[in-house]
Design a protein around this motif. Sequence first.
Motif, short mmCIF file in Angstrom:
data_model
loop_
_atom_site.label_atom_id
_atom_site.label_comp_id
_atom_site.label_asym_id
_atom_site.label_seq_id
_atom_site.Cartn_x
_atom_site.Cartn_y
_atom_site.Cartn_z
N ARG A 175 37.59 63.70 17.00
CA ARG A 175 37.77 63.78 18.47
C ARG A 175 38.13 65.15 19.02
N LEU A 176 38.98 65.90 18.30
CA LEU A 176 39.52 67.12 18.89
C LEU A 176 38.60 68.34 18.71
N ALA A 177 37.65 68.25 17.79
CA ALA A 177 36.87 69.43 17.40
C ALA A 177 36.07 70.02 18.56
N LYS A 178 35.36 69.16 19.31
CA LYS A 178 34.48 69.66 20.37
C LYS A 178 35.29 70.41 21.43
N LYS A 179 36.36 69.80 21.89
CA LYS A 179 37.18 70.43 22.93
C LYS A 179 37.81 71.72 22.42
N THR A 180 38.18 71.74 21.16
CA THR A 180 38.77 72.95 20.58
C THR A 180 37.76 74.09 20.61
N LEU A 181 36.52 73.81 20.20
CA LEU A 181 35.50 74.85 20.19
C LEU A 181 35.18 75.33 21.61
N GLU A 182 35.18 74.38 22.56
CA GLU A 182 34.93 74.76 23.97
C GLU A 182 36.03 75.70 24.48
N LEU A 183 37.26 75.38 24.10
CA LEU A 183 38.39 76.20 24.53
C LEU A 183 38.31 77.61 23.91
N PHE A 184 37.97 77.65 22.63
CA PHE A 184 37.83 78.95 21.96
C PHE A 184 36.75 79.80 22.62
N GLU A 185 35.64 79.13 23.00
CA GLU A 185 34.55 79.88 23.67
C GLU A 185 35.04 80.55 24.93
N LYS A 186 35.92 79.86 25.64
CA LYS A 186 36.44 80.41 26.90
C LYS A 186 37.28 81.66 26.69
N ILE A 187 37.81 81.85 25.49
CA ILE A 187 38.57 83.08 25.25
C ILE A 187 37.75 84.07 24.39
N GLY A 188 36.45 83.81 24.37
CA GLY A 188 35.55 84.75 23.70
C GLY A 188 35.45 84.60 22.19
N ILE A 189 35.98 83.49 21.66
CA ILE A 189 35.85 83.24 20.22
C ILE A 189 34.76 82.20 20.02
N THR A 190 33.64 82.66 19.49
CA THR A 190 32.54 81.71 19.31
C THR A 190 32.20 81.54 17.84
N CYS A 191 31.69 80.38 17.53
CA CYS A 191 31.20 80.16 16.18
C CYS A 191 30.03 79.20 16.28
N GLU A 192 28.88 79.77 16.65
CA GLU A 192 27.68 78.98 16.94
C GLU A 192 27.31 78.03 15.80
N GLU A 193 27.40 78.57 14.59
CA GLU A 193 26.99 77.80 13.41
C GLU A 193 27.71 76.47 13.30
N MET A 194 28.94 76.44 13.80
CA MET A 194 29.78 75.27 13.64
C MET A 194 29.29 74.09 14.46
N LYS A 195 28.45 74.40 15.48
CA LYS A 195 27.99 73.33 16.36
C LYS A 195 26.84 72.54 15.76
N ASP A 196 26.25 73.05 14.68
CA ASP A 196 25.12 72.37 14.06
C ASP A 196 25.62 71.11 13.32
N LYS A 197 25.36 69.97 13.97
CA LYS A 197 25.89 68.71 13.45
C LYS A 197 25.29 68.30 12.10
#
Length: 215
Positions: A12-34
């Motif tokens: 449950r928490l993973a998606k929102k965590t990644l969205e929040l990180f993106e907002k502070i400029g921390i991205t990890c595109e690879e991690m979104k590949d389900k």
Amino acid sequence: MRYLTFALGKGRLAKKTLELFEKIGITCEEMKDKDSRKLIFVNEELKLRFFLAKGPDVPTYVEYGAADIGIVGEDTILEEQRKLYEVLDLGFGKCRMCVCGPQSAAELLKHHEQIRVATKYPHIAKDYFYNKKHQTVEIVKLNGSIELAPIVGLSDVIVDIVETGSTLRENGLVVLEEICPLSARVVVNQVSMRMENERITKILTDLKSVIKQEA
Ligand SMILES: Nc1ncnc2c1ncn2[C@@H]1O[C@H](COP(=O)(O)OP(=O)(O)OP(=O)(O)O)[C@@H](O)[C@H]1O
Ligand SMILES: O=P(O)(O)OC[C@H]1O[C@H](OP(=O)(O)OP(=O)(O)O)[C@H](O)[C@@H]1O
């Protein structure tokens, strides 16, 4: 510069965590590949590493320093009782830890009867009944679908997470007592907090300002 490593709870928490990180400029595109079976992801530019782990394992990785920073539910932090710093409330993943059961079980709680409690959270349940309520109970550890336990007679009540209340309603159960509110938290390894203070503080400050803007 060494890599800073993040342990994120899957689920449950993973998606929102990644969205929040993106907002502070921390991205990890690879991690979104389900479909990917890869376990760890690197952002070379920022010298960051990320991995997804089972929620209850996140505090373990952080205590041992295998991850510098973890994102996990407050329920898991309370249950796992690891040595780490809990530094920030992310304000999502909000839910409540409650004692639930059929309405008829209210009397058993009121009269401090010897009851059986089913839960995924034995430490939290024990702390609540023994230390806060001074009630002796038998605790039965389960791993999921906790609401089944009072329905099929395994326990009198359960200690579990309630978010919308749908699971309780659809199974004829109610909240009998509220233990505490919960939300997603940032935890930090105690040594990392000293050794990487500047980088970690910057990330926490950025997260705080996004959370504040959204509140
Ligand atoms: N309705 C909810 N049910 C469970 N957890 C919720 C809910 N809402 C928010 N949370 C938070 O999300 C965190 C992760 O929940 P999730 O169900 O994804 O993982 P889990 O409980 O470890 O499940 P599993 O054992 O199925 O992997 C919980 O620890 C809790 O803090
Ligand atoms: O109040 P609600 O919105 O209905 O949410 C609460 C339910 O969600 C969680 O279960 P989860 O979906 O994680 O399943 P599990 O207990 O089988 O792991 C929790 O254990 C409750 O059963």
